[in-house]
Design an enzyme around this catalytic site. Structure first.
Site, PDB file in Angstrom:
ATOM      1  N   CYS A  68       0.829  -0.887  -0.156  1.00  0.00           N
ATOM      2  CA  CYS A  68      -0.406   0.114   0.281  1.00  0.00           C
ATOM      3  C   CYS A  68       0.392   1.909  -0.014  1.00  0.00           C
ATOM      4  CB  CYS A  68      -0.615   0.294   1.422  1.00  0.00           C
ATOM      5  SG  CYS A  68      -1.685   1.312   1.643  1.00  0.00           S
TER       6      CYS A  68
ATOM      7  N   CYS B 281       0.523   3.299   3.151  1.00  0.00           N
ATOM      8  CA  CYS B 281       1.213   2.905   4.367  1.00  0.00           C
ATOM      9  C   CYS B 281       2.365   2.860   4.648  1.00  0.00           C
ATOM     10  CB  CYS B 281       0.797   1.332   4.333  1.00  0.00           C
ATOM     11  SG  CYS B 281      -1.578   0.983   4.144  1.00  0.00           S
TER      12      CYS B 281
END
Length: 411
Positions: A327, A330
């Site tokens: 991600c 993230c």
């Protein structure tokens, strides 16, 4: 159709029998569940980064032979940051994700496929040795194309998952998240087009849209729950959700005020004096003491899993980041999350933690907490069942203030 249905029923029966026999013999299925994706994880992951997927069945002899090599490579690649862009390896159990495997043409096992965002899916037909796999990975990752910047149509930008972050990274951006079937979206469309034309020639502002039926991962990242959702971004950060009138006059007034506000902010930042470093000449005053450059402080973020999670969140305050290694949001949050872990040195009952939702053991844990997008930030208190999901800005100051407010409430 009947033959396919019968085959699926038979397949399920064989799998159930295989698992039952395995349990009787005392043999776990741990290897099969390493690096395992379900439908949700699969569909989100392949949009975000290159993935090499092994479609398999637990009873398949060829799968069992290939799995140790595949798992060893997955352990190696899934934790590294090179090659760039990163390549991830994952598996799909076709006895559990039957429809998903059918949709992706996995009719024999194992089936290996390479998924790269914005490019054609490619089926791997080479040898199943570590060297053959890695040679193929090198070839495929070297060919990954860079995201194509969007071209505006009458001032309106249609954004995709591959170019969204690059587009909103600088400047002011008013984005409509929508679904083509949505009645409110259809009614707003001509007004949104007109708004884009109004601000078409503004240098630091764009009017944009994202189709959430095509790029659901972007919409989930910003917690879009209804259509249309109108969000304002500045220099990569989501500033606020617009909740005013949807007429052209109201929207124009709102955008104009935010653009004026942003221009003042940018002018203020540009007027700040830049720091200069004076180069010390030989013999010119005392030298700085020699020594090693201090290392970055080690992260104090606790990595939790299904075995340790309940025990940790039952004590004090635990702020948990649920994430996936692939991600992009993230990855951008990671250094801020590490910095946050150093903000409470005198308060050992405050813990900053993380849970990797892509590991097999944590899959059920993340499902139990209804994790639908990454990263999801939840603060847990020691009181049974008391938790609060964080939805504010993701800068260090805002995150620190959020935890401090929780601490104050505890007193």
């Amino acid at each position: 159709m009947a033959r396919t249905w019968c085959w699926k029923i038979l397949l399920r029966a064989v799998v159930v029998a295989s698992i039952a026999l395995s349990l009787v013999q005392g043999q776990g299925l741990d290897d099969e569940y390493k690096h395992l994706y379900d439908r949700h994880m699969f569909e989100e992951a392949i949009k975000a980064a290159p993935h090499f997927i092994m479609f398999f069945a637990p009873w398949c002899g060829h799968c069992k032979k290939a799995m140790p090599v595949f798992d060893e490579l997955a352990d190696k690649y899934n934790l590294q940051m090179d090659p760039r862009p990163p390549l991830y390896l994952a598996k799909v159990d076709c006895t559990k994700e039957i429809a998903l495997c059918d949709e992706h043409g996995a009719t024999g096992y194992p089936t290996f496929k390479m998924y790269r965002p914005g490019q054609e899916v490619e089926r791997y037909k080479g040898d199943r040795t570590a060297k053959a796999f890695e040679d193929y990975f090198t070839q495929m990752t070297a060919e990954v194309a860079k995201p194509v910047p969007p071209e505006p149509k009458h001032g309106l930008y249609s954004l995709e998952a591959s170019n969204f972050q690059d587009h909103v990274a600088k400047g002011l951006h008013f984005v409509k998240f929508y679904a083509p079937w949505c009645g409110h979206c259809k009614r707003l469309a001509p007004t949104w087009d007109e708004l884009a034309t109004t601000f078409e020639h503004e240098e630091h502002l764009t009017i944009a849209k994202v189709d959430c039926t095509l790029y659901n991962s972007v919409c989930q990242d910003y917690d879009v729950r209804g259509y249309p959702t109108l969000l304002l971004f500045r220099d990569g950060d989501m500033l606020e959700k617009y909740s005013g009138g949807r007429g052209h006059a109201e929207l124009k007034t709102y955008v104009s005020s935010k653009l004026e506000e942003s221009n003042r902010l940018w002018e203020k930042e540009a007027s700040k004096p830049k720091e200069t470093v004076k180069i010390q000449k030989s013999g010119e005053g005392p030298k700085e003491p020699q020594g090693e450059v201090p290392a970055e402080p080690e992260s104090k973020v606790q990595a939790l899993d299904s075995d340790t999670f309940n025990a940790e969140v039952s004590k004090g305050i635990t702020f948990v980041k649920f994430y996936a290694p692939w991600c992009g949001h993230c990855k951008r949050l990671a250094p801020t999350w590490d910095a946050l872990s150093h903000k409470f040195p005198d308060q050992p009952h405050v813990k900053i933690a993380k849970v990797d939702c892509t590991t097999a053991g944590n899959k059920e844990l993340c499902q139990d907490h209804k994790i639908r997008g990454y990263p999801t930030l939840i603060l847990f208190r020691s009181e049974a069942g008391k938790q609060e999901q964080y939805s504010g800005p993701r800068d260090l100051t805002a995150l620190h203030s959020f935890v401090r407010r929780a601490l104050h409430d505890e007193l």
